[in-house]
Design a protein around this motif. Structure first.
Motif, PDB file in Angstrom:
ATOM      1  N   SER A 238      12.107 -18.739 107.125  1.00  0.00           N
ATOM      2  CA  SER A 238      12.535 -17.344 107.127  1.00  0.00           C
ATOM      3  C   SER A 238      11.333 -16.405 107.061  1.00  0.00           C
ATOM      4  O   SER A 238      11.253 -15.414 107.804  1.00  0.00           O
ATOM      5  N   ASP A 239      10.390 -16.725 106.190  1.00  0.00           N
ATOM      6  CA  ASP A 239       9.174 -15.915 106.077  1.00  0.00           C
ATOM      7  C   ASP A 239       8.384 -15.935 107.383  1.00  0.00           C
ATOM      8  O   ASP A 239       7.864 -14.906 107.819  1.00  0.00           O
TER       9      ASP A 239
ATOM     10  N   LEU B 279       6.566 -13.368 112.400  1.00  0.00           N
ATOM     11  CA  LEU B 279       6.469 -13.382 113.855  1.00  0.00           C
ATOM     12  C   LEU B 279       7.102 -12.143 114.483  1.00  0.00           C
ATOM     13  O   LEU B 279       6.591 -11.618 115.490  1.00  0.00           O
ATOM     14  N   ARG B 280       8.188 -11.649 113.907  1.00  0.00           N
ATOM     15  CA  ARG B 280       8.791 -10.409 114.408  1.00  0.00           C
ATOM     16  C   ARG B 280       7.841  -9.236 114.225  1.00  0.00           C
ATOM     17  O   ARG B 280       7.691  -8.397 115.118  1.00  0.00           O
ATOM     18  N   ILE B 281       7.168  -9.189 113.084  1.00  0.00           N
ATOM     19  CA  ILE B 281       6.182  -8.136 112.839  1.00  0.00           C
ATOM     20  C   ILE B 281       5.049  -8.246 113.856  1.00  0.00           C
ATOM     21  O   ILE B 281       4.620  -7.251 114.447  1.00  0.00           O
ATOM     22  N   ARG B 282       4.555  -9.441 114.068  1.00  0.00           N
ATOM     23  CA  ARG B 282       3.449  -9.639 115.007  1.00  0.00           C
ATOM     24  C   ARG B 282       3.867  -9.296 116.440  1.00  0.00           C
ATOM     25  O   ARG B 282       3.070  -8.796 117.217  1.00  0.00           O
ATOM     26  N   ASP B 283       5.130  -9.545 116.788  1.00  0.00           N
ATOM     27  CA  ASP B 283       5.605  -9.184 118.118  1.00  0.00           C
ATOM     28  C   ASP B 283       5.588  -7.669 118.291  1.00  0.00           C
ATOM     29  O   ASP B 283       5.181  -7.161 119.340  1.00  0.00           O
TER      30      ASP B 283
ATOM     31  N   LEU C 217       2.432  -2.848 120.284  1.00  0.00           N
ATOM     32  CA  LEU C 217       1.591  -1.708 119.946  1.00  0.00           C
ATOM     33  C   LEU C 217       0.180  -1.888 120.514  1.00  0.00           C
ATOM     34  O   LEU C 217      -0.424  -0.938 121.004  1.00  0.00           O
ATOM     35  N   ILE C 218      -0.341  -3.101 120.470  1.00  0.00           N
ATOM     36  CA  ILE C 218      -1.659  -3.385 121.051  1.00  0.00           C
ATOM     37  C   ILE C 218      -1.653  -3.019 122.536  1.00  0.00           C
ATOM     38  O   ILE C 218      -2.593  -2.389 123.038  1.00  0.00           O
ATOM     39  N   SER C 219      -0.603  -3.379 123.234  1.00  0.00           N
ATOM     40  CA  SER C 219      -0.490  -3.043 124.653  1.00  0.00           C
ATOM     41  C   SER C 219      -0.477  -1.528 124.850  1.00  0.00           C
ATOM     42  O   SER C 219      -1.150  -1.003 125.743  1.00  0.00           O
ATOM     43  N   LYS C 220       0.257  -0.820 124.009  1.00  0.00           N
ATOM     44  CA  LYS C 220       0.317   0.640 124.116  1.00  0.00           C
ATOM     45  C   LYS C 220      -1.037   1.274 123.806  1.00  0.00           C
ATOM     46  O   LYS C 220      -1.424   2.255 124.440  1.00  0.00           O
TER      47      LYS C 220
END
Length: 118
Positions: A49-50, A55-59, A64-67
């Motif tokens: 779960s953690d 992974l959702r945060i990193r996605d 954001l990195i792309s933006k």
């Protein structure tokens, strides 16, 4: 927008990009270190779960990195700070709050209104 202000935004965007890339690197190394077997299925479920949450945060950060990279490209090509919808200059206050934005506040408000309708 003058060169000094553009330079400030470039610096801000590069700083954000660097921080996000460092966090992504930490996540990968931490996940590689966590390869442990748990005797208790509850502990294993908790770890999974953690990991899923991380992974959702990193996605989201990947997006954001792309933006950020796109914003840096707009600085390079001279289109940074102009609304992609109406071509009005986006206020520096809005850009400081959200440096990757591509819409002025009026166009963003209208976009959100249309999304709520349907």
């Amino acid at each position: 927008m003058d060169k000094q202000t553009l330079g400030e935004f470039r610096e801000l965007l590069n700083l954000q990009l660097e921080e996000l890339l460092q966090e992504a690197g930490k996540t990968v190394s931490e996940m590689n270190e966590e390869n442990v077997n748990f005797a208790d299925p509850t502990d294993r479920a908790s770890l999974e779960s953690d990991r899923n949450f991380e992974l959702r945060i990193r996605d989201r950060e990947r997006k954001l990195i792309s933006k950020i990279r796109q914003a840096l490209e707009r600085i390079d090509d001279g289109s940074y700070g102009h609304c992609e919808s109406c071509d009005v200059e986006i206020s520096p206050e809005r850009l400081r709050a959200r440096p990757v934005t591509t819409l002025c506040i009026e166009c963003k408000t209208e976009q959100e209104r249309l999304e709520r309708i349907g």
